[in-house]
Motif scaffolding. Structure first.
Motif, PDB file in Angstrom:
ATOM      1  N   LYS A  22      -3.478  -7.547   3.597  1.00  0.00           N
ATOM      2  CA  LYS A  22      -3.324  -6.146   3.161  1.00  0.00           C
ATOM      3  C   LYS A  22      -3.140  -6.096   1.642  1.00  0.00           C
ATOM      4  O   LYS A  22      -2.634  -7.051   1.044  1.00  0.00           O
ATOM      5  CB  LYS A  22      -2.092  -5.533   3.836  1.00  0.00           C
ATOM      6  CG  LYS A  22      -2.163  -5.495   5.340  1.00  0.00           C
ATOM      7  CD  LYS A  22      -0.945  -4.750   5.893  1.00  0.00           C
ATOM      8  CE  LYS A  22      -0.963  -4.746   7.413  1.00  0.00           C
ATOM      9  NZ  LYS A  22      -0.460  -6.010   7.992  1.00  0.00           N
ATOM     10  N   ASN A  23      -3.512  -4.946   1.058  1.00  0.00           N
ATOM     11  CA  ASN A  23      -3.364  -4.783  -0.392  1.00  0.00           C
ATOM     12  C   ASN A  23      -1.900  -4.936  -0.835  1.00  0.00           C
ATOM     13  O   ASN A  23      -1.633  -5.489  -1.894  1.00  0.00           O
ATOM     14  CB  ASN A  23      -3.899  -3.415  -0.839  1.00  0.00           C
ATOM     15  CG  ASN A  23      -5.410  -3.400  -0.838  1.00  0.00           C
ATOM     16  OD1 ASN A  23      -6.054  -4.460  -0.867  1.00  0.00           O
ATOM     17  ND2 ASN A  23      -5.992  -2.224  -0.776  1.00  0.00           N
ATOM     18  N   GLU A  24      -0.965  -4.448  -0.007  1.00  0.00           N
ATOM     19  CA  GLU A  24       0.465  -4.566  -0.353  1.00  0.00           C
ATOM     20  C   GLU A  24       0.857  -6.043  -0.387  1.00  0.00           C
ATOM     21  O   GLU A  24       1.666  -6.462  -1.212  1.00  0.00           O
ATOM     22  CB  GLU A  24       1.377  -3.865   0.671  1.00  0.00           C
ATOM     23  CG  GLU A  24       1.031  -2.432   0.990  1.00  0.00           C
ATOM     24  CD  GLU A  24       0.026  -2.321   2.124  1.00  0.00           C
ATOM     25  OE1 GLU A  24      -1.186  -2.214   1.825  1.00  0.00           O
ATOM     26  OE2 GLU A  24       0.434  -2.355   3.305  1.00  0.00           O
ATOM     27  N   GLU A  25       0.285  -6.807   0.541  1.00  0.00           N
ATOM     28  CA  GLU A  25       0.592  -8.250   0.559  1.00  0.00           C
ATOM     29  C   GLU A  25       0.014  -8.932  -0.678  1.00  0.00           C
ATOM     30  O   GLU A  25       0.671  -9.764  -1.310  1.00  0.00           O
ATOM     31  CB  GLU A  25       0.041  -8.883   1.852  1.00  0.00           C
ATOM     32  CG  GLU A  25       0.773  -8.390   3.085  1.00  0.00           C
ATOM     33  CD  GLU A  25       0.080  -8.728   4.400  1.00  0.00           C
ATOM     34  OE1 GLU A  25       0.798  -8.783   5.414  1.00  0.00           O
ATOM     35  OE2 GLU A  25      -1.163  -8.887   4.442  1.00  0.00           O
ATOM     36  N   LEU A  26      -1.210  -8.540  -1.026  1.00  0.00           N
ATOM     37  CA  LEU A  26      -1.835  -9.117  -2.217  1.00  0.00           C
ATOM     38  C   LEU A  26      -1.005  -8.792  -3.457  1.00  0.00           C
ATOM     39  O   LEU A  26      -0.773  -9.657  -4.306  1.00  0.00           O
ATOM     40  CB  LEU A  26      -3.273  -8.593  -2.371  1.00  0.00           C
ATOM     41  CG  LEU A  26      -4.039  -9.146  -3.568  1.00  0.00           C
ATOM     42  CD1 LEU A  26      -4.189 -10.667  -3.466  1.00  0.00           C
ATOM     43  CD2 LEU A  26      -5.410  -8.502  -3.695  1.00  0.00           C
ATOM     44  N   ASP A  27      -0.513  -7.554  -3.538  1.00  0.00           N
ATOM     45  CA  ASP A  27       0.334  -7.155  -4.682  1.00  0.00           C
ATOM     46  C   ASP A  27       1.561  -8.049  -4.780  1.00  0.00           C
ATOM     47  O   ASP A  27       1.938  -8.485  -5.869  1.00  0.00           O
ATOM     48  CB  ASP A  27       0.819  -5.703  -4.507  1.00  0.00           C
ATOM     49  CG  ASP A  27      -0.194  -4.715  -5.012  1.00  0.00           C
ATOM     50  OD1 ASP A  27      -1.189  -5.149  -5.627  1.00  0.00           O
ATOM     51  OD2 ASP A  27      -0.006  -3.508  -4.772  1.00  0.00           O
ATOM     52  N   CYS A  28       2.210  -8.287  -3.618  1.00  0.00           N
ATOM     53  CA  CYS A  28       3.413  -9.147  -3.607  1.00  0.00           C
ATOM     54  C   CYS A  28       3.069 -10.546  -4.114  1.00  0.00           C
ATOM     55  O   CYS A  28       3.826 -11.138  -4.886  1.00  0.00           O
ATOM     56  CB  CYS A  28       3.973  -9.298  -2.190  1.00  0.00           C
ATOM     57  SG  CYS A  28       4.790  -7.845  -1.610  1.00  0.00           S
ATOM     58  N   VAL A  30       0.535 -11.483  -6.070  1.00  0.00           N
ATOM     59  CA  VAL A  30       0.215 -11.453  -7.500  1.00  0.00           C
ATOM     60  C   VAL A  30       1.514 -11.390  -8.314  1.00  0.00           C
ATOM     61  O   VAL A  30       1.678 -12.105  -9.309  1.00  0.00           O
ATOM     62  CB  VAL A  30      -0.728 -10.258  -7.823  1.00  0.00           C
ATOM     63  CG1 VAL A  30      -0.810  -9.990  -9.316  1.00  0.00           C
ATOM     64  CG2 VAL A  30      -2.123 -10.526  -7.262  1.00  0.00           C
ATOM     65  N   ASN A  31       2.451 -10.561  -7.857  1.00  0.00           N
ATOM     66  CA  ASN A  31       3.730 -10.453  -8.590  1.00  0.00           C
ATOM     67  C   ASN A  31       4.518 -11.754  -8.526  1.00  0.00           C
ATOM     68  O   ASN A  31       5.159 -12.138  -9.508  1.00  0.00           O
ATOM     69  CB  ASN A  31       4.562  -9.285  -8.058  1.00  0.00           C
ATOM     70  CG  ASN A  31       3.986  -7.960  -8.529  1.00  0.00           C
ATOM     71  OD1 ASN A  31       3.403  -7.889  -9.620  1.00  0.00           O
ATOM     72  ND2 ASN A  31       4.118  -6.922  -7.728  1.00  0.00           N
ATOM     73  N   VAL A  49      -8.027 -14.044  -8.747  1.00  0.00           N
ATOM     74  CA  VAL A  49      -7.861 -13.625  -7.347  1.00  0.00           C
ATOM     75  C   VAL A  49      -9.250 -13.367  -6.781  1.00  0.00           C
ATOM     76  O   VAL A  49      -9.979 -12.517  -7.292  1.00  0.00           O
ATOM     77  CB  VAL A  49      -7.029 -12.321  -7.263  1.00  0.00           C
ATOM     78  CG1 VAL A  49      -6.768 -11.952  -5.812  1.00  0.00           C
ATOM     79  CG2 VAL A  49      -5.723 -12.458  -8.027  1.00  0.00           C
ATOM     80  N   THR A  89      -8.671 -14.936   1.156  1.00  0.00           N
ATOM     81  CA  THR A  89      -8.218 -14.751  -0.231  1.00  0.00           C
ATOM     82  C   THR A  89      -7.946 -16.110  -0.852  1.00  0.00           C
ATOM     83  O   THR A  89      -7.250 -16.934  -0.243  1.00  0.00           O
ATOM     84  CB  THR A  89      -6.921 -13.906  -0.273  1.00  0.00           C
ATOM     85  OG1 THR A  89      -7.203 -12.601   0.256  1.00  0.00           O
ATOM     86  CG2 THR A  89      -6.393 -13.747  -1.694  1.00  0.00           C
TER      87      THR A  89
END
Ligand SMILES: Cc1cc2nc3c(=O)[nH]c(=O)nc-3n(C[C@H](O)[C@H](O)[C@H](O)COP(=O)(O)O)c2cc1C
Length: 180
Positions: A22-28, A30-31, A49, A89
């Motif tokens: 999920k995009n939220e998981e990808l954001d986590c 990346v952070n 990425v 990913t």
């Protein structure tokens, strides 16, 4: 999940589901990568990425093309036709060559793996992608990642939902030297 549990539970995943994270998981993730320390806080590591299936396939194919027979056999034993085990990913860590670049990349890789674990995702550090970006390889894919001339591949990490996962490796106390 607390950090110690993530460290304890993490193991390399070599069997990923095709479903994209999920995009939220990808954001986590990346952070988590960006929060990693770098020597002298230079933050000179590039975190590429990649979710483009064709690009992931091309990187893997280039590595298979240059792979020695022994490694090919190991991949066969793992039933793997893709060096990223079909993870949807991947993170390719690249950097200008410095004394610390490999260490910076190793730390970011572990941050990605632990963050993945805490999100319930599987991960595997992949050093095997190196030939696809080697200067010595005239077909290298550096351009595909907009890598600068002085930028080189350090390490990559595959991430996705795990189909199956092996148990964490046995801890070997012989690695410890004690001076009390
Ligand atoms: C620097 C580095 C490079 C690695 N490269 C690969 C790789 O190319 N392919 C792979 O399947 N596993 C790779 N691994 C994963 C190791 O094989 C794995 O960490 C080790 O067997 C211990 O298992 P565990 O991660 O489950 O604890 C790499 C690990 C590290 C630290």
């Amino acid at each position: 999940m607390d950090v110690l549990s993530a460290i304890k539970k993490r193991s390399s995943c070599r069997d990923f589901k095709k479903t994209q994270i999920k995009n939220e998981e990808l954001d986590c993730l990346v952070n988590a990568a960006l929060a990693s320390p770098t020597a002298i806080n230079l933050q000179d590591l590039k975190i590429n990425v990649i979710q483009d299936k064709n690009l992931i396939h091309n990187i893997s194919q280039e590595c298979f093309r240059l792979m020695n027979e022994k490694t090919k056999q190991r991949m066969q034993e793992r039933n793997a036709d893709n060096i990223f085990y079909n993870a949807p990913t991947i993170f390719v860590l690249s950097s200008p060559k410095t004394v610390y670049s490999e260490m910076n990349a190793g730390i970011v890789a572990q941050s990605l793996c632990l963050a993945s674990e805490s999100l319930g995702l599987g991960s595997c550090i992949i050093g095997m992608a190196a030939p696809a970006f080697a200067e010595t390889n005239p077909n290298n894919l550096k351009n595909r990642l907009d890598m600068a001339d002085d930028e080189y591949f350090c390490l990559s990490v595959a991430v996705g939902y795990a189909n199956s996962k092996k148990s964490p490796h046995e801890l070997n106390r012989k690695q410890i030297r004690e001076f009390y």
